[in-house]
Design an enzyme around this catalytic site. Structure first.
Site, short mmCIF file in Angstrom:
data_model
loop_
_atom_site.label_atom_id
_atom_site.label_comp_id
_atom_site.label_asym_id
_atom_site.label_seq_id
_atom_site.Cartn_x
_atom_site.Cartn_y
_atom_site.Cartn_z
N PHE A 1 -12.45 -6.96 13.54
CA PHE A 1 -11.30 -7.47 12.56
C PHE A 1 -11.09 -6.34 11.47
O PHE A 1 -11.54 -5.93 10.98
CB PHE A 1 -11.75 -8.87 11.82
N GLN A 2 -9.43 -6.12 11.68
CA GLN A 2 -8.87 -5.12 10.57
C GLN A 2 -9.59 -3.83 10.99
O GLN A 2 -9.68 -2.95 10.15
CB GLN A 2 -9.31 -5.46 9.33
N GLU B 1 0.81 -1.18 -0.04
CA GLU B 1 -0.23 -0.02 -0.01
C GLU B 1 0.81 1.28 0.12
O GLU B 1 0.61 2.25 -0.50
CB GLU B 1 -0.86 0.10 1.10
N LYS C 1 -17.71 0.05 5.91
CA LYS C 1 -18.40 -0.89 4.79
C LYS C 1 -19.70 -0.86 4.33
O LYS C 1 -20.02 -0.99 3.38
CB LYS C 1 -17.81 -2.42 5.37
N MET D 1 24.81 8.30 2.84
CA MET D 1 24.47 9.63 3.69
C MET D 1 24.67 9.12 5.44
O MET D 1 25.19 10.09 5.79
CB MET D 1 23.09 10.12 3.58
#
Lengths: 579, 164
Positions: free
Chosen positions: A120-121, A58, A170, A487
């Site tokens: 969930f999630q 993502e 949802k 760096m």
């Protein structure tokens, strides 16, 4: 669905979302499906105007959308599922936020009646993202989806741009909903009204100051790019014959190959830019925010200068450095007004700045950006970037990651056009470069797009080589491979007596074989004599992604480098020279 | 420098967390914070007491203004204004203490709003300084059981208003 002209068609929440995005002219969505966004993905499937790009992680989706916005000025759109999908996007949202990049991030959420139950999630995405968004909203009624999307784009793209997050439970997008679709033409918000033009009195005062300045300089930042004002900036600078320095975010805002350009300023800015800033008696800051990587110690910043600052965001003014003449407004319209006033001024109102140009020419004469090429059989990273610039006629879109390669790219690829230099300046996000290149290539398929990266950064989103294959994105990846986190190594050399704590990347993959495994072309360049041929070969392969693994000198440092807690002009110029 | 900032904002969920988050994120101080809907239920009025030097206060007002839900704000301390805070305090009150506490309450023009055999609950409004002074006085007369303060609410004097 057929309808009479009078009654609006009835759609589900998911369809309302798709139609709203279509109304905004969205062509691509970058995302990754999951449980909470299944209804949306189904609505996406059942339309053909918007194409979805399925990334492998993502974070890459957010960087793709971000880079699209940086290259076009329009908000990029991201679609992520709830929980881990959304949290994986946080780095990309923060990256966009720090650089004021317009983006609309749609995140799924668990069903509204489950919110707060640790479902969930489930993640409180509004809470997690709050410090790194311009604004965020949640959908509480499917009917509100069009107005929320309209608001999201409006807020993301106006004023000082930034990412806007919309959290969508949802059930709001469930397919059985029957809601009328009407997309608002305009939006008016009593609490959000960005400034449309600068205060003319202030602009007049500023112009008077500019005309009298004997040692003026224009310090132009990312606001010039975001505000589409490079034409106006160039016109004003030419009229006044002022030197111009660009910030890391502002590169391309003024043509780098022009005589009046003194290059980038700041920590790894050019010697002449930092010297000119420090000695200036008048600084015109245009869309620049006096970042600590520019000013060095704010208390020692440009002691002789009157400072004029143009910025659309009032909170940017006098935040780090006190400003004498602030002008709040869109840089483009303010610059236009300034041009008009300068045109009307008499020649005898203007101070002579010939002596100032003499100073600048002498600083240039020091040729501090030259790097040594004689002592090594290995390629110098600077030479690689210079060669790329030459072979692409300075006209490629260049994306980068973060580290030495980023600074070499900024110093040695001379950008003459805005929106061509795509890098994570504020947040400094490793892993940005490849997905950024993909986002640009997708929207500018006929342009050359090169990601200048390092062997550390590229591995942070290397899985996207797979996405590149799926969507046929023939970007060029130029990896300046020195085997170290360069760096960090430089800082350990300078400040920690070369105690190299955890910077050696042992067991690197064979990048050529890796590229091939993903179905791309890999080319390794090991010695200076192979550089020209290798780069030409890669650029000639127009339709293929080419991964160039370029082995470069591991001991190289980026110079000039400002000395910590010093003034603008306290610089190390090489391993042995200091100003 | 103590400042009273009065904010008119959209009465939307999440707006308050954005204000509080802003202060935490940027390291600003919140001394007190009060918020409630106005006569127009779509708007909330917040009074925020903070302190910091001039530059910090300027940034606070600018950053607050930048929040999308903030409609308007004013730094009340820049002009003449009225500020009030409500104190509810429960103190031990037995024997001679009862009269002593009652006298102190009267001096400060407070009210005893609940009476128990061995304790009083006292209500007092005024500036924060006045409430501080009362607590200091009453602590000499008796034992404090519980203190609740509302935080400051403020409004400008005269014709000036913070409204749409």
């Amino acid at each position: 669905m057929s309808n009479s002209d009078t009654s609006p068609e009835l759609l589900s929440g998911g369809e309302l979302l798709m139609r709203s995005l279509q109304e905004e002219g969205v062509e691509h969505i970058y995302g990754y499906p999951g449980g909470a966004v299944l209804h949306i993905y189904d609505a996406l499937y059942r339309q053909d105007k918007i194409k979805h790009i399925l990334v492998r992680h993502e974070q890459a989706a957010t960087h793709m959308a971000d880079a699209y916005a940086r290259a076009t000025g329009k908000a990029g759109v991201v679609l992520l599922t709830s929980g881990p999908g959304a949290t994986n996007g946080v780095t990309g949202i923060a990256t966009a936020h720090m650089d004021s990049i317009p983006m609309v991030v749609l995140t799924g959420q668990v069903m509204s009646w489950l919110i707060g139950d640790d479902a969930f999630q489930e993640t409180d995405m509004l809470g997690i993202s709050r410090p790194v968004v311009k604004h965020s909203m949640t959908v509480r009624d499917p009917m509100d989806i069009p107005i929320i999307i309209k608001k999201a784009f409006h807020i993301a793209q106006t004023g000082r741009p930034g990412p806007v997050l919309v959290d969508i439970p949802k059930d709001m997008t469930a397919p059985n909903g029957q809601f009328p679709f009407e997309y608002p033409d305009k939006i008016k918000m009593r609490s959000y009204n960005p400034v449309q033009r600068g205060h003319s009195g202030q602009i007049k005062k500023a112009v008077a100051e500019l005309l009298q300045a004997k040692k003026p300089i224009i310090y132009a930042g990312g606001g010039v790019i975001l505000g589409r004002a490079s034409g106006e900036l160039t016109e004003l600078a030419k009229m006044l014959n002022f030197p111009v320095t660009n910030t890391l975010m502002g590169l391309g805002g003024y043509p780098a190959t022009d005589r009046q350009s003194v290059g980038m300023l700041g920590m790894h800015g050019s010697y002449e830019a930092n010297m000119a800033m420090h000695n200036a008696d008048c600084i015109l800051a245009v869309g620049a925010r006096f970042d600590d990587r520019v000013t060095n110690a704010a208390s020692k910043f440009c002691p002789h200068a009157k400072i004029i600052q143009i910025d659309i965001d009032p909170s940017s003014i006098s935040k780090n450095v006190n400003v004498d003449i602030p002008i709040v407004g869109p840089v483009r319209s303010v610059l236009k007004e300034m041009i008009g006033m300068v045109q009307q001024s008499e020649a005898n109102e203007r101070a002579n700045i010939d002596l100032w140009w003499k100073d600048i020419t002498s600083w240039r004469g020091r040729n501090a950006s030259a790097y040594r090429t004689d002592d090594s059989l290995l390629l110098k990273p600077q030479a690689v970037v210079e060669k790329l610039w030459e072979l692409t006629n300075g006209d490629a879109y260049i994306t980068s990651d973060v580290g030495q390669h980023q600074m070499f790219a900024a110093q040695y690829y001379k950008f003459d056009k805005p929106n061509r230099w795509i890098n994570s300046g504020g947040l400094g996000t490793m892993g940005f470069g490849l997905p950024a290149a993909m986002g640009v290539k997708l929207n500018f398929p006929d342009s050359e797009v090169v990601c200048i990266t390092g062997e550390g950064s590229i591995q942070m989103n290397i899985q996207e080589l797979s996405t590149c294959k799926q969507y046929d994105l023939p970007v060029k990846i130029l990896t300046l491979n020195n085997g170290y986190l360069g760096m960090v190594k430089q800082w350990q050399d300078l400040n920690y007596e070369s105690r190299y704590s955890n910077i050696y990347l042992d067991s690197l993959p064979d990048f050529v074989k890796l590229a091939e495994a993903y179905g791309h072309v890999g080319i390794r360049i090991e010695k200076p004599s192979d550089l020209d041929g290798g780069l030409r070969e890669a650029l000639a392969l127009k339709d293929r992604l080419v991964f160039l693994d370029v082995l470069v000198e591991p001991t190289e440092h980026v110079y000039p480098m400002q000395v910590p807690n010093g003034s603008m002009c306290d610089m190390l110029l090489s391993k042995t020279e200091r100003t | 420098m103590r400042r009273i900032i009065s904010v008119l904002m959209e009465n939307e969920s999440g707006a308050l967390s954005r204000v509080v988050g802003l202060f935490a994120q940027r390291g600003y101080n919140i001394d007190t914070l009060t918020v409630a809907p106005t006569e127009d239920p779509s708007l909330s009025r917040m009074t925020l007491v903070t302190h910091g030097n001039e530059r910090v206060i300027e940034q606070i007002t600018k950053q607050l203004n930048k929040l999308i839900e903030v409609v308007k704000l004013v730094d009340l301390t820049e002009g003449s204004h009225v500020e009030r805070e409500l104190l509810l305090i429960k103190v031990r009150a037995t024997g001679a203490q009862r009269e002593e506490v009652k006298r102190t309450v009267d001096i400060f023009r407070g009210q005893i709003v609940d009476v128990m055999p061995n304790a009083y609950t006292i209500q007092l409004t005024g500036t924060s300084d006045k409430l501080d002074a009362f607590i200091e006085s009453v602590i000499n007369a008796t034992t404090i059981m519980e203190v609740v303060r509302s935080g400051v609410s403020g409004i400008a004097r005269g014709e000036k208003t913070l409204a749409l």
